[in-house]
Write a protein that holds these residues in place. Structure first.
Motif, PDB file in Angstrom:
ATOM      1  N   THR A  40       0.804  -1.301   0.223  1.00 10.00           N
ATOM      2  CA  THR A  40       0.022  -0.069   0.031  1.00 10.00           C
ATOM      3  C   THR A  40       0.912   1.221  -0.092  1.00 10.00           C
ATOM      4  O   THR A  40       2.208   1.222   0.398  1.00 10.00           O
ATOM      5  CB  THR A  40      -0.917   0.099   1.348  1.00 10.00           C
ATOM      6  OG1 THR A  40       0.055  -0.116   2.304  1.00 10.00           O
ATOM      7  CG2 THR A  40      -1.904  -1.280   1.186  1.00 10.00           C
ATOM      8  N   ASP A  56      -4.414  -3.414   4.048  1.00  8.32           N
ATOM      9  CA  ASP A  56      -4.195  -3.920   2.864  1.00  8.32           C
ATOM     10  C   ASP A  56      -5.067  -2.924   1.861  1.00  8.32           C
ATOM     11  O   ASP A  56      -5.863  -3.434   0.930  1.00  8.32           O
ATOM     12  CB  ASP A  56      -4.590  -5.292   2.647  1.00  8.32           C
ATOM     13  CG  ASP A  56      -4.308  -5.853   1.291  1.00  8.32           C
ATOM     14  OD1 ASP A  56      -3.524  -5.268   0.717  1.00  8.32           O
ATOM     15  OD2 ASP A  56      -4.829  -6.777   0.828  1.00  8.32           O
ATOM     16  N   ARG A  57      -4.871  -1.780   1.949  1.00 11.84           N
ATOM     17  CA  ARG A  57      -5.580  -0.476   1.236  1.00 11.84           C
ATOM     18  C   ARG A  57      -4.709   0.633   1.436  1.00 11.84           C
ATOM     19  O   ARG A  57      -3.762   0.637   2.399  1.00 11.84           O
ATOM     20  CB  ARG A  57      -6.781  -0.237   1.500  1.00 11.84           C
ATOM     21  CG  ARG A  57      -7.991  -1.537   1.551  1.00 11.84           C
ATOM     22  CD  ARG A  57      -9.184  -1.279   2.412  1.00 11.84           C
ATOM     23  NE  ARG A  57      -9.922  -0.249   2.100  1.00 11.84           N
ATOM     24  CZ  ARG A  57     -11.070   0.119   2.795  1.00 11.84           C
ATOM     25  NH1 ARG A  57     -11.381  -0.602   3.797  1.00 11.84           N
ATOM     26  NH2 ARG A  57     -11.885   1.109   2.192  1.00 11.84           N
ATOM     27  N   GLN A  58      -4.948   1.544   0.383  1.00 14.28           N
ATOM     28  CA  GLN A  58      -4.293   2.750   0.315  1.00 14.28           C
ATOM     29  C   GLN A  58      -4.566   3.580   1.486  1.00 14.28           C
ATOM     30  O   GLN A  58      -5.864   3.677   1.942  1.00 14.28           O
ATOM     31  CB  GLN A  58      -4.355   3.537  -0.798  1.00 14.28           C
ATOM     32  CG  GLN A  58      -3.531   4.818  -1.084  1.00 14.28           C
ATOM     33  CD  GLN A  58      -3.899   5.681  -2.292  1.00 14.28           C
ATOM     34  OE1 GLN A  58      -4.652   5.242  -3.108  1.00 14.28           O
ATOM     35  NE2 GLN A  58      -3.240   6.887  -2.564  1.00 14.28           N
TER      36      GLN A  58
END
Length: 711
Positions: free
Chosen positions: A2, A67-69
């Motif tokens: 990320t 698990d993301r921006q």
């Protein structure tokens, strides 16, 4: 991977509240340690409030766990703390105070600014701190990022306290013993000098206000603290109190419960009973010679039959069943490591310098915070090679070198008793030097203690062998262990029968173990004896589905030495607990009494084997009439049936054990188990003879014969 941005223009604010379950994207420990809190999503980006948006460690920790921006948004520490408390209501005593946080941050900056700790090392330590809440400095030392001396120097500067070196210090015993031994051990502190008005106290860490009051009350005078290396302090405490530890480890059980100690092999009553029985047999032999022999054969046959049937019954109870205390992987993963207690690991070592490095690696691989491990490496005083090897490794302070004074009896249980006096763990376990336990065994044992009945004082893991395919002997040994730990012991545990413990991977509640008098230093199979004593005192043993792999003896003489000691110990255990059969019956109940005698009775069966084999061989070769007369009709048919049942049982148990464990590759070797039975009888006679000639002699079993790595 990320990405993280720190753009200043963000409409959503933490003060507006945390959206849904976003706050739980990060564990509580991570949130509190790094002062971060996910609180909203804007244009697909997770907004994370952070007190230090420019800190690279904070950024990396957040990125790796979401698990993301993500985007770090600057907020005050107070705002973030309030949000964390909303999402994770704080538990008393588990939230870091402002003073504790300032000290932690100061130590981290001091170590990183001086170049003593890298950002990567600090990140690893901070993440462990977020899970455990243990002192950051102790975590760094336990993972060997810094030495204990470096940490003591840093603490000395932070708290403006003087340091003292104890490596070559010769204590004044009168001064050193002014602080009671239990308090000295608990606080890791000891007086090193004193005047009429002041005591100088060496301490591993600065004492808190409550600890200061305890020390002042014990000393009866003011004192000044000096910081000391924990390993050096530990060695000094041992030196000051070694005589006390040695006495307790040798005579405690003998003096407090003389009837439970094997220091006397045969009591006066047992000798008198044996003499009376011998005279009775002699008289019967003179008057009814053949009738007496027939009676003895019938009695031996009955013992054979009962032992075989009992083991078969246990096997049928366990086959295809799961009788161990259930602990799931999910429960292990869900454990809050902040709640884990100190765990003592006792490791008896003798002439085993070659496997110390592998031992240390194995213990460090256990899934338990190193800062909550109390590892006692127990060495005999005359084993200078192993002692020197341990010293040369400069191990972190969760490893404690314990040198047991050279005295008789020189046995593993005496060494364990000595180490137990120094144990600081709520729970303790024994591992042998070559053991390879499952990494999560400590957590499984800990969870098992939380789930079982209150009277369970011991949790026994299973044992097996890592070199089972080396030769026929190791395969037989592995088959036997599979039968014993996969079938017999779980069935005994579920039936509430007294369990003779295995020699390693038995986990105890430390306080109960001390209450029971720990191990009998005069019993060479101390584990089996302790299991029976636990049961007699109203405690129970639970089995868990975790396996410790040991090294199976691949060398016949070495195997004979080990097995003869075990059987000698079984005979000792039977003699000790049958000193008062009526009392044993009352304390264990009829079923427990029968189970104990049939379990220990296997040693007597092994002694009888060569006699019957010899008689059978002699009859085949000579057709001697007197042998035929010893087996009249009913005795002959009973003995013949027994021959089939006994051999079938032994083979079947070994096959069933390996199948239950799933070791199909060695199952076929179980068909040759009667040959293994012959070796066991050889060892049994050697052990029985030693019971009279050298009852307390501990025959050393050599390790490292498997050709594996022993550095």
């Amino acid at each position: 991977m990320t990405t993280t941005t720190t753009a200043p223009q963000v409409r959503a604010r933490l003060t507006d509240g945390v959206t849904g379950d976003l706050g739980r994207l990060l564990p509580e420990g991570i949130c509190r340690t790094f002062r971060v809190m996910p609180y909203a999503v804007a244009d697909g980006v997770v907004l994370v409030a952070a007190a230090e948006v420019d800190d690279p460690i904070t950024r990396q920790v957040v990125e790796e766990r979401i698990d993301r921006q993500v985007q770090l948004v600057r907020h005050t520490g107070n705002e973030i703390s309030e949000a964390i408390d909303e999402v994770y209501p704080p538990s008393e005593g588990q939230v870091e105070t402002a003073d504790e946080r300032r000290s932690r941050v100061q130590l981290a900056r001091m170590l990183t600014n001086s170049g003593l700790v890298t950002n990567e090392q600090l990140q690893i330590a901070m993440i462990e701190y977020s899970r455990t809440g243990d002192p950051l400095g102790d975590i760094l030392v336990a993972h060997e990022a810094i030495t204990e001396d470096v940490l003591v120097a840093a603490l000395s500067e932070m708290y403006q306290m003087q340091r003292v070196g104890l490596a070559d210090f010769t204590p004044d015993l009168e001064v050193a013993r002014r602080l009671p031994e239990r308090l000295a051990l608990r606080l890791q502190a000891i007086p090193v000098a004193a005047t009429e008005d002041l005591v100088l106290l060496a301490a591993a860490r600065p004492l808190d206000a409550e600890q200061v009051l305890d020390v002042e009350e014990a000393l009866g005078s003011p004192f000044r603290q000096l910081l000391a290396n924990r390993t050096e302090l530990d060695q000094l405490i041992q030196k000051v109190h070694s005589e006390h530890y040695a006495e307790i480890s040798t005579v405690s059980l003998m003096e407090s419960q003389p009837e439970a100690s094997a220091h006397i092999v045969f009591t006066g009553g047992q000798k008198a009973s044996a003499v009376c029985l011998g005279i009775a047999l002699l008289l019967c032999g003179i008057v009814w010679p053949m009738g007496t022999l027939v009676g003895l054969v019938a009695l031996a046959s009955l013992i054979y039959l009962l032992v075989s049937c009992y083991k078969l019954q246990l096997t049928f109870r366990a086959l295809g069943a799961h009788l161990e205390t259930e602990v799931t992987d999910e429960q292990v993963l869900a454990l809050d490591e902040r709640t884990l207690p100190m765990y003592t690991i006792l490791v008896p070592l003798y002439k085993e310098a070659g496997i110390v490095r592998r031992l240390v690696r194995g213990i460090n691989e256990l899934d338990w915070p190193r800062t909550r491990l109390d590892v006692k490496l127990l060495c005999e005083e005359d084993d200078t090679e192993t002692i020197d090897m341990i010293k040369s490794l400069n191990l972190p302070p969760h490893f404690h070198l314990v040198v047991v004074p050279d005295s008789q009896p020189k046995t593993k249980p005496k060494a364990c008793n000595y180490g137990l006096q120094l144990a600081t763990g709520t729970f303790c376990v024994i591992f042998d030097a070559e053991d390879r336990p499952d990494p999560d065994e400590l957590k499984k044992a800990y969870l098992a203690f939380q789930h079982v009945a209150p009277n369970v004082a011991c949790v026994q893991a299973k044992l097996n062998h890592f070199n089972q395919n080396q030769n026929l002997l190791t395969a037989w040994f592995a088959n036997e262990y599979s039968m014993h730990f996969e079938l017999v012991l779980p069935a005994m545990g579920s039936a509430g029968a007294p369990i003779p413990l295995g020699g390693t991977s038995n986990h105890f509640i430390t306080s109960v173990l001390r209450e029971l008098g720990a191990w009998d230093p005069f019993n060479v199979t101390e584990d089996a004896d302790l299991g029976i004593r636990l049961h007699r005192q109203g405690y129970r043993t639970a089995m868990i589905d975790s396996t410790t792999l040991e090294e199976a003896n691949s060398n016949v003489p070495n195997w004979i030495r080990q097995r003869s000691r075990w059987i000698k110990g079984y005979l000792q255990t039977w003699l000790v607990h049958m000193r008062s059969p009526g009392r044993l019956l009352r304390e264990t109940g009829p079923r427990g009494f029968i189970s104990f005698n049939l379990t220990m009775g296997s040693a007597f069966v092994l002694l009888m084997n060569p006699i019957f084999w010899g008689l059978s061989t002699l009859y085949v070769l000579t057709q001697a009439g007197f042998i035929q007369q010893m087996f009249p009709g009913f005795v002959f048919y009973a003995a013949s049936t027994l021959l089939f049942v006994g051999n079938f049982t032994f083979v079947y148990l070994n096959v069933a054990g390996s199948l239950q464990r799933g070791e199909f590759g060695i199952t076929r070797t179980a068909l040759l188990s009667p040959l293994y039975w012959g070796l066991m009888s050889w060892a049994a006679w050697k052990g029985a003879i030693q019971l009279f000639t050298n009852p307390f002699y501990w025959e050393k079993t050599e390790h490292g014969l498997d050709g594996g790595e022993h550095e």
